[in-house]
Design a protein around this motif. Structure first.
Motif, PDB file in Angstrom:
ATOM      1  N   ASP A 128       0.825  -1.214   0.000  1.00  0.00           N
ATOM      2  CA  ASP A 128       0.000   0.000   0.000  1.00  0.00           C
ATOM      3  C   ASP A 128       0.856   1.260   0.000  1.00  0.00           C
ATOM      4  O   ASP A 128       0.584   2.210  -0.748  1.00  0.00           O
ATOM      5  N   PHE A 129       1.895   1.271   0.812  1.00  0.00           N
ATOM      6  CA  PHE A 129       2.722   2.467   0.917  1.00  0.00           C
ATOM      7  C   PHE A 129       3.573   2.661  -0.332  1.00  0.00           C
ATOM      8  O   PHE A 129       3.787   3.790  -0.777  1.00  0.00           O
ATOM      9  N   THR A 130       4.050   1.565  -0.911  1.00  0.00           N
ATOM     10  CA  THR A 130       4.824   1.677  -2.149  1.00  0.00           C
ATOM     11  C   THR A 130       3.940   2.183  -3.284  1.00  0.00           C
ATOM     12  O   THR A 130       4.359   3.030  -4.082  1.00  0.00           O
ATOM     13  N   THR A 131       2.707   1.700  -3.348  1.00  0.00           N
ATOM     14  CA  THR A 131       1.770   2.166  -4.376  1.00  0.00           C
ATOM     15  C   THR A 131       1.513   3.663  -4.233  1.00  0.00           C
ATOM     16  O   THR A 131       1.563   4.412  -5.213  1.00  0.00           O
ATOM     17  N   GLN A 132       1.267   4.106  -3.005  1.00  0.00           N
ATOM     18  CA  GLN A 132       1.024   5.533  -2.756  1.00  0.00           C
ATOM     19  C   GLN A 132       2.252   6.368  -3.090  1.00  0.00           C
ATOM     20  O   GLN A 132       2.160   7.404  -3.754  1.00  0.00           O
ATOM     21  N   ASN A 133       3.431   5.920  -2.659  1.00  0.00           N
ATOM     22  CA  ASN A 133       4.656   6.694  -2.888  1.00  0.00           C
ATOM     23  C   ASN A 133       5.034   6.730  -4.367  1.00  0.00           C
ATOM     24  O   ASN A 133       5.559   7.733  -4.855  1.00  0.00           O
ATOM     25  N   THR A 134       4.744   5.630  -5.090  1.00  0.00           N
ATOM     26  CA  THR A 134       4.992   5.620  -6.535  1.00  0.00           C
ATOM     27  C   THR A 134       4.113   6.645  -7.232  1.00  0.00           C
ATOM     28  O   THR A 134       4.558   7.379  -8.112  1.00  0.00           O
ATOM     29  N   LYS A 135       2.856   6.706  -6.816  1.00  0.00           N
ATOM     30  CA  LYS A 135       1.926   7.696  -7.382  1.00  0.00           C
ATOM     31  C   LYS A 135       2.428   9.114  -7.125  1.00  0.00           C
ATOM     32  O   LYS A 135       2.425   9.970  -8.026  1.00  0.00           O
ATOM     33  N   MET A 136       2.883   9.385  -5.909  1.00  0.00           N
ATOM     34  CA  MET A 136       3.401  10.719  -5.572  1.00  0.00           C
ATOM     35  C   MET A 136       4.646  11.052  -6.404  1.00  0.00           C
ATOM     36  O   MET A 136       4.783  12.155  -6.923  1.00  0.00           O
ATOM     37  N   ASN A 137       5.554  10.082  -6.539  1.00  0.00           N
ATOM     38  CA  ASN A 137       6.773  10.320  -7.310  1.00  0.00           C
ATOM     39  C   ASN A 137       6.469  10.550  -8.783  1.00  0.00           C
ATOM     40  O   ASN A 137       7.132  11.364  -9.432  1.00  0.00           O
TER      41      ASN A 137
END
Length: 200
Positions: A128-137
């Protein structure tokens, strides 16, 4: 992948510094031009300068907007602190301690079920956190790229304003100083000539 996205975030934050430095210099040029607007002659080159100056100013404002979009309002997710992880682990253990004999006795060994759920919990955090952080990046990369392009456009407008500014700029101060210097030299020559005539 989770740690890669956090490293990517730091690299992307660093990419904004060069456009900010360039734009700081260009803002100085905008201010210099603004202070000199009263000395621009209204002719063909003067009008060209005002048009290019307006576009230059708008490009600087657009770059400022992109800097804001490339650096602010990003919601990155980080793994919970050890206390939170321990609490989540304790809840899983307590759940199986209370319900194993009733619901899970035929599902397998209690310690294996606990271990499986803890691993699944950690996996879900990372996913979940990797998905969110990828979206932000991805958003940050997009705005950083636009910022780079907009900075190049602002630089081009800055270059295009230089020649019309130089051609249409009337500097009365320099002319006044030169005339005053010439008048002073003429006065000194007249005094010297009078002194020579008085000697004769």
């Amino acid at each position: 992948m989770y740690y890669y996205e956090l490293e990517q975030k730091e690299r992307l934050n660093g990419r904004v510094t060069i456009p900010i430095a360039i734009l700081s210099l260009l803002v100085g040029l905008v201010i210099y031009y603004f202070n000199s607007l009263k000395d621009i002659e209204i002719n063909g080159w003067g009008i060209a300068f005002f048009v290019l100056y307006g576009l230059f100013f708008l490009s600087i404002l657009f770059c400022g907007y992109l800097i804001f979009k490339a650096t602010y309002n990003y919601e990155y997710h980080y793994l919970p602190d050890p206390v939170t992880l321990q609490n989540d682990t304790d809840q899983i253990i307590d759940y199986y301690e209370s319900n194993y004999d009733i619901y899970f006795q035929n599902a397998g060994d209690k310690s294996e079920l606990i271990s499986k759920d803890i691993n699944e919990m950690l996996f879900n955090y990372y996913k979940d956190f990797t998905t969110q952080n990828t979206k932000m990046n991805n958003m940050k990369v997009t705005y950083s790229r636009y910022l780079g392009y907009a900075t190049v456009v602002a630089l081009l407008f800055a270059l295009f304003t230089v020649f019309p500014f130089q051609v249409s700029f009337k500097d009365d101060k320099i002319n006044k100083v030169e005339i005053q210097k010439i008048d002073k030299v003429i006065d000194e020559l007249e005094q010297i000539n009078k002194g020579e005539l008085n000697r004769q």
